[in-house]
Design a protein around this motif. Sequence first.
Motif, PDB file in Angstrom:
ATOM      1  N   GLY A  15       3.035  23.637  -9.721  1.00  0.00           N
ATOM      2  CA  GLY A  15       4.409  23.248  -9.983  1.00  0.00           C
ATOM      3  C   GLY A  15       5.374  24.379  -9.696  1.00  0.00           C
ATOM      4  N   TYR A  16       6.565  24.286 -10.278  1.00  0.00           N
ATOM      5  CA  TYR A  16       7.624  25.253 -10.008  1.00  0.00           C
ATOM      6  C   TYR A  16       8.339  25.641 -11.292  1.00  0.00           C
ATOM      7  CZ  TYR A  16       6.921  23.902  -5.188  1.00  0.00           C
ATOM      8  OH  TYR A  16       6.347  23.668  -3.964  1.00  0.00           O
ATOM      9  N   ILE A  17       8.843  26.870 -11.307  1.00  0.00           N
ATOM     10  CA  ILE A  17       9.651  27.391 -12.410  1.00  0.00           C
ATOM     11  C   ILE A  17      11.037  27.695 -11.846  1.00  0.00           C
ATOM     12  CG2 ILE A  17       9.960  29.286 -14.034  1.00  0.00           C
ATOM     13  CD1 ILE A  17       6.883  29.631 -13.947  1.00  0.00           C
ATOM     14  N   ALA A  18      12.065  27.228 -12.540  1.00  0.00           N
ATOM     15  CA  ALA A  18      13.449  27.468 -12.117  1.00  0.00           C
ATOM     16  C   ALA A  18      14.172  28.224 -13.221  1.00  0.00           C
ATOM     17  CB  ALA A  18      14.150  26.142 -11.834  1.00  0.00           C
ATOM     18  N   ARG A  19      14.742  29.384 -12.860  1.00  0.00           N
ATOM     19  CA  ARG A  19      15.487  30.209 -13.815  1.00  0.00           C
ATOM     20  C   ARG A  19      16.889  30.468 -13.271  1.00  0.00           C
ATOM     21  NH1 ARG A  19      10.428  32.999 -13.870  1.00  0.00           N
ATOM     22  NH2 ARG A  19       9.460  32.825 -15.899  1.00  0.00           N
ATOM     23  N   ALA A  20      17.880  30.234 -14.106  1.00  0.00           N
ATOM     24  CA  ALA A  20      19.265  30.496 -13.705  1.00  0.00           C
ATOM     25  C   ALA A  20      19.566  31.977 -13.853  1.00  0.00           C
ATOM     26  CB  ALA A  20      20.230  29.687 -14.557  1.00  0.00           C
ATOM     27  N   ILE A  21      20.356  32.498 -12.945  1.00  0.00           N
ATOM     28  CA  ILE A  21      20.787  33.895 -13.009  1.00  0.00           C
ATOM     29  C   ILE A  21      22.080  33.964 -13.816  1.00  0.00           C
ATOM     30  CG2 ILE A  21      21.621  35.857 -11.657  1.00  0.00           C
ATOM     31  CD1 ILE A  21      19.831  34.872  -9.376  1.00  0.00           C
ATOM     32  N   GLY A  22      22.097  34.826 -14.823  1.00  0.00           N
ATOM     33  CA  GLY A  22      23.305  35.046 -15.602  1.00  0.00           C
ATOM     34  C   GLY A  22      23.490  34.120 -16.779  1.00  0.00           C
ATOM     35  N   THR A  23      22.571  33.209 -16.999  1.00  0.00           N
ATOM     36  CA  THR A  23      22.628  32.323 -18.158  1.00  0.00           C
ATOM     37  C   THR A  23      21.203  31.934 -18.536  1.00  0.00           C
ATOM     38  OG1 THR A  23      23.668  30.345 -19.079  1.00  0.00           O
ATOM     39  CG2 THR A  23      22.936  30.211 -16.806  1.00  0.00           C
ATOM     40  N   ILE A  25      19.190  29.355 -18.719  1.00  0.00           N
ATOM     41  CA  ILE A  25      18.704  28.024 -18.352  1.00  0.00           C
ATOM     42  C   ILE A  25      17.372  28.204 -17.639  1.00  0.00           C
ATOM     43  CG2 ILE A  25      19.137  25.898 -17.094  1.00  0.00           C
ATOM     44  CD1 ILE A  25      22.102  26.535 -17.219  1.00  0.00           C
ATOM     45  N   TYR A  26      16.381  27.452 -18.086  1.00  0.00           N
ATOM     46  CA  TYR A  26      15.027  27.565 -17.567  1.00  0.00           C
ATOM     47  C   TYR A  26      14.414  26.170 -17.580  1.00  0.00           C
ATOM     48  CZ  TYR A  26      10.029  28.726 -17.794  1.00  0.00           C
ATOM     49  OH  TYR A  26       8.690  28.800 -17.561  1.00  0.00           O
ATOM     50  N   THR A  27      13.713  25.817 -16.525  1.00  0.00           N
ATOM     51  CA  THR A  27      13.016  24.535 -16.507  1.00  0.00           C
ATOM     52  C   THR A  27      11.772  24.640 -15.648  1.00  0.00           C
ATOM     53  OG1 THR A  27      13.276  22.139 -16.234  1.00  0.00           O
ATOM     54  CG2 THR A  27      14.318  23.530 -14.570  1.00  0.00           C
ATOM     55  N   GLU A  28      10.796  23.801 -15.930  1.00  0.00           N
ATOM     56  CA  GLU A  28       9.558  23.732 -15.159  1.00  0.00           C
ATOM     57  C   GLU A  28       9.369  22.304 -14.673  1.00  0.00           C
ATOM     58  OE1 GLU A  28       5.955  25.536 -16.712  1.00  0.00           O
ATOM     59  OE2 GLU A  28       7.179  26.516 -18.247  1.00  0.00           O
ATOM     60  N   ARG A  40      19.542  19.819 -12.224  1.00  0.00           N
ATOM     61  CA  ARG A  40      20.838  19.192 -12.531  1.00  0.00           C
ATOM     62  C   ARG A  40      20.929  18.825 -14.014  1.00  0.00           C
ATOM     63  NH1 ARG A  40      20.271  15.835  -8.141  1.00  0.00           N
ATOM     64  NH2 ARG A  40      21.286  16.781  -6.383  1.00  0.00           N
ATOM     65  N   ASP A  41      19.865  18.234 -14.538  1.00  0.00           N
ATOM     66  CA  ASP A  41      19.840  17.825 -15.937  1.00  0.00           C
ATOM     67  C   ASP A  41      19.977  19.038 -16.860  1.00  0.00           C
ATOM     68  OD1 ASP A  41      19.518  15.816 -18.008  1.00  0.00           O
ATOM     69  OD2 ASP A  41      17.546  16.740 -18.365  1.00  0.00           O
ATOM     70  N   ALA A  42      19.285  20.122 -16.547  1.00  0.00           N
ATOM     71  CA  ALA A  42      19.374  21.336 -17.364  1.00  0.00           C
ATOM     72  C   ALA A  42      20.793  21.902 -17.360  1.00  0.00           C
ATOM     73  CB  ALA A  42      18.384  22.381 -16.852  1.00  0.00           C
ATOM     74  N   VAL A  43      21.445  21.891 -16.219  1.00  0.00           N
ATOM     75  CA  VAL A  43      22.824  22.385 -16.125  1.00  0.00           C
ATOM     76  C   VAL A  43      23.768  21.479 -16.919  1.00  0.00           C
ATOM     77  CG1 VAL A  43      24.761  22.787 -14.545  1.00  0.00           C
ATOM     78  CG2 VAL A  43      22.471  23.591 -13.940  1.00  0.00           C
ATOM     79  N   HIS A  44      23.581  20.172 -16.818  1.00  0.00           N
ATOM     80  CA  HIS A  44      24.435  19.229 -17.554  1.00  0.00           C
ATOM     81  C   HIS A  44      24.252  19.381 -19.062  1.00  0.00           C
ATOM     82  CE1 HIS A  44      26.185  16.414 -14.453  1.00  0.00           C
ATOM     83  NE2 HIS A  44      25.492  17.288 -13.743  1.00  0.00           N
ATOM     84  N   ASP A  51      33.544  23.234 -18.078  1.00  0.00           N
ATOM     85  CA  ASP A  51      32.951  24.539 -17.766  1.00  0.00           C
ATOM     86  C   ASP A  51      31.768  24.451 -16.806  1.00  0.00           C
ATOM     87  OD1 ASP A  51      34.733  25.743 -19.566  1.00  0.00           O
ATOM     88  OD2 ASP A  51      33.381  25.303 -21.242  1.00  0.00           O
ATOM     89  N   ARG A  52      31.366  23.260 -16.447  1.00  0.00           N
ATOM     90  CA  ARG A  52      30.190  23.050 -15.600  1.00  0.00           C
ATOM     91  C   ARG A  52      30.440  23.544 -14.177  1.00  0.00           C
ATOM     92  NH1 ARG A  52      28.839  17.336 -16.330  1.00  0.00           N
ATOM     93  NH2 ARG A  52      28.241  18.081 -18.380  1.00  0.00           N
ATOM     94  N   PRO A  53      29.479  24.284 -13.602  1.00  0.00           N
ATOM     95  CA  PRO A  53      29.639  24.738 -12.213  1.00  0.00           C
ATOM     96  C   PRO A  53      29.713  23.553 -11.247  1.00  0.00           C
ATOM     97  CG  PRO A  53      27.574  25.539 -13.168  1.00  0.00           C
ATOM     98  CD  PRO A  53      28.231  24.703 -14.188  1.00  0.00           C
ATOM     99  N   LYS A  54      30.439  23.749 -10.173  1.00  0.00           N
ATOM    100  CA  LYS A  54      30.582  22.688  -9.170  1.00  0.00           C
ATOM    101  C   LYS A  54      29.406  22.662  -8.210  1.00  0.00           C
ATOM    102  CE  LYS A  54      34.622  21.701 -10.769  1.00  0.00           C
ATOM    103  NZ  LYS A  54      34.488  21.250 -12.119  1.00  0.00           N
ATOM    104  N   LEU A  55      28.781  23.816  -7.996  1.00  0.00           N
ATOM    105  CA  LEU A  55      27.652  23.920  -7.074  1.00  0.00           C
ATOM    106  C   LEU A  55      26.465  24.581  -7.760  1.00  0.00           C
ATOM    107  CD1 LEU A  55      29.479  25.297  -3.918  1.00  0.00           C
ATOM    108  CD2 LEU A  55      28.705  22.957  -4.286  1.00  0.00           C
TER     109      LEU A  55
END
Length: 68
Positions: A15-23, A25-28, A40-44, A51-55
């Motif tokens: 699988g994959y691990i996704a980590r946001a830079i500067g905040t 947020i983490y998801t697998e 997208r769901d983790a960001v929402h 305050d949500r990022p556009k990209l």
Amino acid sequence: MNELIFVIEEAAEGGYIARAIGTSIYTEVDNLANLYDQVRDAVHCHFEEPDRPKLIRLHFVREEIIAA
């Protein structure tokens, strides 16, 4: 914040691990097909609408080993 960057790495167990830079947020995810929806769901969940990022930028990091 206009853009949020995620570093995507392959997990050792699959699988994959996704980590946001500067905040924080983490998801697998189990497969690449689910990655986009999960990120997208983790960001929402983390940001309210104004305050949500556009990209969301995904930076894939892959390690390969080759013979010398």
